[in-house]
Design an enzyme around this catalytic site. Sequence first.
Site, PDB file in Angstrom:
ATOM      1  N   CYS A  15       7.890 -13.463   1.313  1.00 31.63           N
ATOM      2  CA  CYS A  15       7.966 -11.971   2.193  1.00 31.63           C
ATOM      3  C   CYS A  15       6.777 -12.055   3.047  1.00 31.63           C
ATOM      4  O   CYS A  15       5.725 -12.444   2.748  1.00 31.63           O
ATOM      5  CB  CYS A  15       8.048 -10.745   1.385  1.00 31.63           C
ATOM      6  SG  CYS A  15       7.699  -9.352   2.181  1.00 31.63           S
ATOM      7  N   CYS A  40       0.771  -1.302  -0.160  1.00 30.50           N
ATOM      8  CA  CYS A  40      -0.082   0.038   0.084  1.00 30.50           C
ATOM      9  C   CYS A  40       0.926   1.277  -0.055  1.00 30.50           C
ATOM     10  O   CYS A  40       2.103   1.119   0.337  1.00 30.50           O
ATOM     11  CB  CYS A  40      -0.751   0.126   1.262  1.00 30.50           C
ATOM     12  SG  CYS A  40      -1.729  -1.392   1.506  1.00 30.50           S
ATOM     13  N   ASN A  46       0.552   0.395   5.899  1.00 27.78           N
ATOM     14  CA  ASN A  46       1.744  -0.198   4.782  1.00 27.78           C
ATOM     15  C   ASN A  46       2.278  -1.123   5.471  1.00 27.78           C
ATOM     16  O   ASN A  46       3.172  -0.573   6.556  1.00 27.78           O
ATOM     17  CB  ASN A  46       2.263   0.813   3.873  1.00 27.78           C
ATOM     18  CG  ASN A  46       3.311   0.190   3.103  1.00 27.78           C
ATOM     19  OD1 ASN A  46       4.375   0.846   2.911  1.00 27.78           O
ATOM     20  ND2 ASN A  46       3.105  -0.817   2.547  1.00 27.78           N
ATOM     21  N   GLY A  47       2.385  -2.194   5.285  1.00 23.94           N
ATOM     22  CA  GLY A  47       3.116  -3.293   6.003  1.00 23.94           C
ATOM     23  C   GLY A  47       2.469  -4.548   6.062  1.00 23.94           C
ATOM     24  O   GLY A  47       1.304  -4.638   5.598  1.00 23.94           O
ATOM     25  N   CYS A  50      16.590  -5.159   5.185  1.00 31.91           N
ATOM     26  CA  CYS A  50      16.047  -6.644   5.271  1.00 31.91           C
ATOM     27  C   CYS A  50      16.293  -6.984   3.650  1.00 31.91           C
ATOM     28  O   CYS A  50      15.954  -6.411   2.597  1.00 31.91           O
ATOM     29  CB  CYS A  50      14.459  -6.342   5.265  1.00 31.91           C
ATOM     30  SG  CYS A  50      13.747  -8.022   5.179  1.00 31.91           S
ATOM     31  N   CYS A 101      14.068 -12.110   1.535  1.00 28.81           N
ATOM     32  CA  CYS A 101      13.677 -12.846   0.175  1.00 28.81           C
ATOM     33  C   CYS A 101      14.648 -13.546  -0.434  1.00 28.81           C
ATOM     34  O   CYS A 101      14.604 -14.298  -1.270  1.00 28.81           O
ATOM     35  CB  CYS A 101      12.736 -12.098  -0.550  1.00 28.81           C
ATOM     36  SG  CYS A 101      13.326 -10.439  -1.005  1.00 28.81           S
ATOM     37  N   GLY A 144      -0.444   0.576  -5.158  1.00 27.28           N
ATOM     38  CA  GLY A 144      -1.429  -0.481  -4.691  1.00 27.28           C
ATOM     39  C   GLY A 144      -2.569   0.095  -5.765  1.00 27.28           C
ATOM     40  O   GLY A 144      -2.737   1.407  -5.794  1.00 27.28           O
ATOM     41  N   TYR A 188      12.294  -2.245  -6.969  1.00 28.78           N
ATOM     42  CA  TYR A 188      11.211  -2.286  -8.008  1.00 28.78           C
ATOM     43  C   TYR A 188      10.292  -1.287  -7.072  1.00 28.78           C
ATOM     44  O   TYR A 188       9.538  -0.635  -8.041  1.00 28.78           O
ATOM     45  CB  TYR A 188      10.748  -3.560  -7.868  1.00 28.78           C
ATOM     46  CG  TYR A 188       9.345  -3.807  -8.686  1.00 28.78           C
ATOM     47  CD1 TYR A 188       9.275  -3.388  -9.922  1.00 28.78           C
ATOM     48  CD2 TYR A 188       8.034  -4.068  -8.008  1.00 28.78           C
ATOM     49  CE1 TYR A 188       7.959  -3.411 -10.376  1.00 28.78           C
ATOM     50  CE2 TYR A 188       6.875  -4.145  -8.492  1.00 28.78           C
ATOM     51  CZ  TYR A 188       6.891  -3.916 -10.001  1.00 28.78           C
ATOM     52  OH  TYR A 188       5.555  -3.740 -10.567  1.00 28.78           O
ATOM     53  N   ASP A 233      16.548  -6.579 -16.417  1.00 30.36           N
ATOM     54  CA  ASP A 233      15.035  -6.734 -15.767  1.00 30.36           C
ATOM     55  C   ASP A 233      15.351  -6.336 -14.005  1.00 30.36           C
ATOM     56  O   ASP A 233      16.642  -6.706 -13.707  1.00 30.36           O
ATOM     57  CB  ASP A 233      14.388  -8.341 -15.710  1.00 30.36           C
ATOM     58  CG  ASP A 233      12.898  -8.056 -15.426  1.00 30.36           C
ATOM     59  OD1 ASP A 233      12.366  -6.819 -15.250  1.00 30.36           O
ATOM     60  OD2 ASP A 233      12.202  -9.096 -15.726  1.00 30.36           O
ATOM     61  N   ASP A 234      14.368  -6.111 -13.310  1.00 30.78           N
ATOM     62  CA  ASP A 234      14.648  -5.661 -12.057  1.00 30.78           C
ATOM     63  C   ASP A 234      14.544  -6.963 -11.201  1.00 30.78           C
ATOM     64  O   ASP A 234      15.564  -6.993 -10.067  1.00 30.78           O
ATOM     65  CB  ASP A 234      13.494  -4.497 -11.605  1.00 30.78           C
ATOM     66  CG  ASP A 234      12.159  -5.075 -11.697  1.00 30.78           C
ATOM     67  OD1 ASP A 234      11.793  -5.967 -10.953  1.00 30.78           O
ATOM     68  OD2 ASP A 234      11.570  -4.936 -12.844  1.00 30.78           O
TER      69      ASP A 234
HETATM   70 FE1  SF4 Z   1       9.998  -8.477   2.089  1.00 31.60          FE
HETATM   71 FE2  SF4 Z   1      12.280  -8.831   0.605  1.00 31.60          FE
HETATM   72 FE3  SF4 Z   1      11.468  -6.681   1.400  1.00 31.60          FE
HETATM   73 FE4  SF4 Z   1      12.308  -8.346   3.385  1.00 31.60          FE
HETATM   74  S1  SF4 Z   1      13.737  -7.498   1.327  1.00 31.60           S
HETATM   75  S2  SF4 Z   1      10.473  -6.743   3.353  1.00 31.60           S
HETATM   76  S3  SF4 Z   1      11.316 -10.147   2.679  1.00 31.60           S
HETATM   77  S4  SF4 Z   1      10.381  -7.981  -0.019  1.00 31.60           S
END
Ligand code: SF4
Length: 473
Positions: A398, A16, A117-118, A449, A452, A43, A258, A361-362
């Site tokens: 994620c 979002c 958002n989250g 983070c 992923c 979104g 992205y 590509d991203d």
């Molecule tokens: Fe989610 Fe990957 Fe972003 Fe971490 S880095 S919040 S796992 S999309």
Amino acid sequence: MDMVSALPDDHAHDKCGVVGVYSPQRDAARLAFFGIFALQHRGQESAGIAASDGEQLRLHSDMGLVTQAFREEDLERLTGDIAIGHTRYSTTGSSHHSNVQPIRVTGPHGEMAIAHNGNLVNTLDLHQRLKEWGCEFQGTTDTEVIALLLANAPGQTWEERISYCMRTLQGAYSLTIATKDTLLGIHDPLAVRPLCLGKLDNGGWVLASESCALDHIGATFLRELEPGETIIIDSNGLRSFTWAGQRRKAQCIFEFIYFSRPDTILNNRLVYTARQAMGAQLAREHPVEGDVVIGIPDSATAAAVGYAQEAGIPYSEGLVKNRYVGRTFIQPSQHMRDMGVRMKFNPLPEVISGKRVIVVDDSIVRGTTTPHVVALLRRAGAKEVHLRVCAPPIRHPCYFGVDMATRQELVANGRTVAEIGELVKADSLGYLSIDGLLKAVEGEPTGYCTACFTGNYPMPVQLEMDKLALERS
Ligand code: SF4
């Protein structure tokens, strides 16, 4: 079937965009409208605004794009100095009207509207706790869990109630909240999703997911909110407090890859510049002889430019994108769906024909559209197609507000890069390394983070959580 996903798209989706406006002399709802309009890329399923004139907190929300959800008369009804706005892609709860935001709840301290958002990772536990407190739920989102917790939290001051929530909530939450007389912005202790603060020239304030929203409504970008920080704005002005508990930055690195718009500032860096640096790093890590570098529009354009500059190979547009694909609620016929990526991209044969094409590509999520893009380039006459990806292989889902895919759906889950290369039928395939990505976005490597890619989540997660968990419970 979800109508939006009926169209070809193999991207992760951010949940979002949120906005909050405190504007003493202006129509706050109108500014919030243009704010969420600038965040439409975050979104496209529904949009909403709540506004207060000091007496009443009014709300309007609907399914669809921002411009589909609001008519002039809807905005005229939303009078007042305080407004929050939201544009939604569903990551918890399915896409229907009862899950549209902002959500309005009433508790012992009055009424409030909340935009989020989250994604929480302890939604089910908290849902149970709130039901034991006697709370009734209207929808099936984790946002309602946050709203009811905050509305019923113990404490006489915002500081006490928000501190209680920060101790209790686990996950990602960037929030804007409106009461009759106060605007709040709350950033979770990991600061996973972005949230920034800006100033209006009339003495007012704006909170937004991305700084590009501030630019569009004439607000000056001041800064991003700190991990665990709350901003409170009322007739006494602005004050900020930071939760005293455990905090550490774990900003989602995918915002750089992205989600965020290239004209947004994240971590004191323009996203466009960071994407160019990713492309340049990719060229150093995976060089290949080629005649032209193209990017998959629009998200990989900056990275393709960076790759081309570093490699000393000409950059050109090679695919033209229909920008409105994926932004419609008209369902394509089966025949049109079968045409796949052609609905989205049209190649430029004059640029591609007879050339060794390096296409940037991203990211690759499920890998469902990538082989079609490669085939499209070959049909347009490409002699060779070398695919370069601005992110490492995505091997883990994620849990923090991105609709990525399940682990089983991820093309890189259980496959080597060589196997993925065979699957997408490219002449060669190269992914940006995690170290290269961290170098390109700059800042403290531990401040992001990257779960992923690495599987190292910044907090324990319930691995079976998915976006419809509350509905099933
Ligand atoms: Fe989610 Fe990957 Fe972003 Fe971490 S880095 S919040 S796992 S999309």
